[in-house]
Every structure is written in C-alpha cells, then in structure tokens.
Design a protein around this motif. Structure first.
Motif, PDB file in Angstrom:
ATOM      1  N   THR A   1       0.837  -1.199   0.000  1.00  0.00           N
ATOM      2  CA  THR A   1       0.000   0.000   0.000  1.00  0.00           C
ATOM      3  C   THR A   1       0.874   1.251   0.000  1.00  0.00           C
ATOM      4  N   VAL A   2       0.406   2.260  -0.722  1.00  0.00           N
ATOM      5  CA  VAL A   2       1.027   3.584  -0.683  1.00  0.00           C
ATOM      6  C   VAL A   2       0.010   4.552  -0.084  1.00  0.00           C
ATOM      7  N   TYR A   3       0.491   5.482   0.727  1.00  0.00           N
ATOM      8  CA  TYR A   3      -0.380   6.427   1.410  1.00  0.00           C
ATOM      9  C   TYR A   3      -0.082   7.849   0.959  1.00  0.00           C
ATOM     10  N   LEU A   4      -1.097   8.676   1.011  1.00  0.00           N
ATOM     11  CA  LEU A   4      -0.928  10.111   0.818  1.00  0.00           C
ATOM     12  C   LEU A   4      -1.586  10.801   2.010  1.00  0.00           C
ATOM     13  N   GLN A   5      -0.758  11.265   2.929  1.00  0.00           N
ATOM     14  CA  GLN A   5      -1.247  12.011   4.094  1.00  0.00           C
ATOM     15  C   GLN A   5      -1.439  13.459   3.685  1.00  0.00           C
ATOM     16  N   MET A   6      -2.652  13.946   3.844  1.00  0.00           N
ATOM     17  CA  MET A   6      -2.979  15.306   3.424  1.00  0.00           C
ATOM     18  C   MET A   6      -3.378  16.118   4.645  1.00  0.00           C
ATOM     19  N   ASN A   7      -2.599  17.114   4.971  1.00  0.00           N
ATOM     20  CA  ASN A   7      -2.859  17.995   6.116  1.00  0.00           C
ATOM     21  C   ASN A   7      -3.146  19.415   5.642  1.00  0.00           C
ATOM     22  N   SER A   8      -3.684  20.198   6.529  1.00  0.00           N
ATOM     23  CA  SER A   8      -3.989  21.611   6.234  1.00  0.00           C
ATOM     24  C   SER A   8      -4.738  21.741   4.915  1.00  0.00           C
ATOM     25  N   LEU A   9      -5.756  20.940   4.773  1.00  0.00           N
ATOM     26  CA  LEU A   9      -6.483  20.897   3.499  1.00  0.00           C
ATOM     27  C   LEU A   9      -7.193  22.216   3.223  1.00  0.00           C
ATOM     28  N   LYS A  10      -7.237  22.547   1.936  1.00  0.00           N
ATOM     29  CA  LYS A  10      -7.852  23.785   1.473  1.00  0.00           C
ATOM     30  C   LYS A  10      -8.997  23.449   0.514  1.00  0.00           C
ATOM     31  N   PRO A  11      -9.935  24.344   0.354  1.00  0.00           N
ATOM     32  CA  PRO A  11     -11.022  24.077  -0.609  1.00  0.00           C
ATOM     33  C   PRO A  11     -10.507  23.751  -2.007  1.00  0.00           C
ATOM     34  N   GLU A  12      -9.384  24.336  -2.398  1.00  0.00           N
ATOM     35  CA  GLU A  12      -8.834  24.063  -3.732  1.00  0.00           C
ATOM     36  C   GLU A  12      -8.219  22.677  -3.861  1.00  0.00           C
ATOM     37  N   ASP A  13      -8.153  21.929  -2.759  1.00  0.00           N
ATOM     38  CA  ASP A  13      -7.710  20.529  -2.826  1.00  0.00           C
ATOM     39  C   ASP A  13      -8.869  19.600  -3.201  1.00  0.00           C
ATOM     40  N   THR A  14     -10.065  20.142  -3.265  1.00  0.00           N
ATOM     41  CA  THR A  14     -11.223  19.344  -3.630  1.00  0.00           C
ATOM     42  C   THR A  14     -11.050  18.772  -5.037  1.00  0.00           C
ATOM     43  N   ALA A  15     -11.134  17.460  -5.149  1.00  0.00           N
ATOM     44  CA  ALA A  15     -10.904  16.790  -6.430  1.00  0.00           C
ATOM     45  C   ALA A  15     -11.121  15.293  -6.252  1.00  0.00           C
ATOM     46  N   VAL A  16     -11.174  14.610  -7.371  1.00  0.00           N
ATOM     47  CA  VAL A  16     -11.077  13.154  -7.352  1.00  0.00           C
ATOM     48  C   VAL A  16      -9.592  12.811  -7.445  1.00  0.00           C
ATOM     49  N   TYR A  17      -9.135  11.990  -6.530  1.00  0.00           N
ATOM     50  CA  TYR A  17      -7.724  11.622  -6.457  1.00  0.00           C
ATOM     51  C   TYR A  17      -7.565  10.194  -7.003  1.00  0.00           C
ATOM     52  N   TYR A  18      -6.579  10.036  -7.878  1.00  0.00           N
ATOM     53  CA  TYR A  18      -6.298   8.746  -8.506  1.00  0.00           C
ATOM     54  C   TYR A  18      -4.877   8.319  -8.179  1.00  0.00           C
ATOM     55  N   CYS A  19      -4.709   7.063  -7.807  1.00  0.00           N
ATOM     56  CA  CYS A  19      -3.343   6.560  -7.702  1.00  0.00           C
ATOM     57  C   CYS A  19      -2.990   5.834  -8.995  1.00  0.00           C
ATOM     58  N   VAL A  20      -1.715   5.898  -9.331  1.00  0.00           N
ATOM     59  CA  VAL A  20      -1.241   5.347 -10.595  1.00  0.00           C
ATOM     60  C   VAL A  20       0.073   4.624 -10.386  1.00  0.00           C
ATOM     61  N   SER A  21       0.384   3.736 -11.294  1.00  0.00           N
ATOM     62  CA  SER A  21       1.713   3.136 -11.311  1.00  0.00           C
ATOM     63  C   SER A  21       2.389   3.523 -12.625  1.00  0.00           C
ATOM     64  N   THR A  22       3.670   3.759 -12.533  1.00  0.00           N
ATOM     65  CA  THR A  22       4.431   4.166 -13.706  1.00  0.00           C
ATOM     66  C   THR A  22       5.890   3.781 -13.494  1.00  0.00           C
ATOM     67  N   ASP A  23       6.763   4.146 -14.441  1.00  0.00           N
ATOM     68  CA  ASP A  23       8.162   3.746 -14.294  1.00  0.00           C
ATOM     69  C   ASP A  23       9.071   4.898 -13.893  1.00  0.00           C
ATOM     70  N   ARG A  24       8.533   6.115 -13.787  1.00  0.00           N
ATOM     71  CA  ARG A  24       9.369   7.239 -13.375  1.00  0.00           C
ATOM     72  C   ARG A  24       8.507   8.372 -12.832  1.00  0.00           C
ATOM     73  N   CYS A  25       9.036   9.099 -11.877  1.00  0.00           N
ATOM     74  CA  CYS A  25       8.282  10.186 -11.241  1.00  0.00           C
ATOM     75  C   CYS A  25       8.039  11.359 -12.190  1.00  0.00           C
ATOM     76  N   THR A  26       8.847  11.486 -13.216  1.00  0.00           N
ATOM     77  CA  THR A  26       8.653  12.593 -14.154  1.00  0.00           C
ATOM     78  C   THR A  26       7.297  12.495 -14.857  1.00  0.00           C
ATOM     79  N   VAL A  27       6.756  11.304 -14.939  1.00  0.00           N
ATOM     80  CA  VAL A  27       5.421  11.138 -15.526  1.00  0.00           C
ATOM     81  C   VAL A  27       4.392  11.937 -14.723  1.00  0.00           C
TER      82      VAL A  27
END
Length: 125
Positions: free
Chosen positions: A77-103
């Motif tokens: 499992t990979v986690y994304l801890q989100m603190n100090s959330l703002k209204p502009e963080d409102t979105a659908v969040y998708y996790c993805v797999s890829t071969d490099r972070c530049t993607v």
C-alpha cells in the motif's frame, strides 16, 4: 492487476485525510506510485509520487509542505497524508503506477501504466 484508492471524504478546511492506494495482482514496491487529482472543470494534475526505492519523491508546489507520500511494502500500500487541506484541494484523487516520477511531475498521464479508481476528496465548511 488492480489499483484501488480509498480514504476520501468530506473534511473542513484545515483538516486532514489519509488516502490509501492498495494493489492486487502485483507488488507495488516494484513500481513508482503516484497520485493525480482532477477538480471539476480542471485538467488532471500530478500531485505526488514515490519511487520504488523511495530515493525519489515529488510534490507539486501546490501541496508541498502539506502532503506526505509514503509506502508500506508489507501491506502493498502507498499512502498520501494530506494535512492543512484547502477548498482548492477538492478533487477526485487517482493513484497510478508508472516507471518514473517525471510522468507525474510533468502531468504526462498518457505514460501512466495503470490507473486506479479515484476517491473523492471534498474540502468544505
């Protein structure tokens, strides 16, 4: 092969949420895992990613200092801890797999290998 994001919900501004990205059918620790988000009416945005060895971690400027990505290989499992959330963080969040972070850093979502189903995060009072 399946990725499943979870942990979204409704939170007040300033609050926190932890998103989880669980994998079935493959081991996450072999891949770069990232998060994209898409707000209503906006283009998909690369938020964060973590390399398989954890020596490369990326955060978009809009979340730097507030979000933390981590992985628990024992739980696949990979986690994304989100603190100090703002209204502009409102979105659908998708996790993805890829071969490099530049993607993720370059919003090159056509180069993503696998997309998980999204989880909705709503930041509102």
């Amino acid at each position: 092969v399946q990725l499943q994001a979870s942990g979204g919900g409704l939170v007040q501004p300033g609050g926190s949420l932890r998103l989880s990205c669980a994998a079935s059918g493959f081991r996450l620790d072999y891949y770069v895992i990232g998060w994209f988000r898409q707000a209503p009416g906006k283009e998909r945005e690369g938020v964060s990613c973590i390399s398989s060895s954890e020596d490369s971690i990326y955060y978009a400027d809009s979340v730097k200092g507030r979000f933390t990505i981590s992985r628990d290989n024992a739980k696949n499992t990979v986690y994304l801890q989100m603190n100090s959330l703002k209204p502009e963080d409102t979105a659908v969040y998708y996790c993805v797999s890829t071969d490099r972070c530049t993607v993720v850093a370059e919003n090159d979502y056509y180069a993503v290998d696998y997309w998980g189903k999204g989880t909705l995060v709503t930041v509102s009072s």
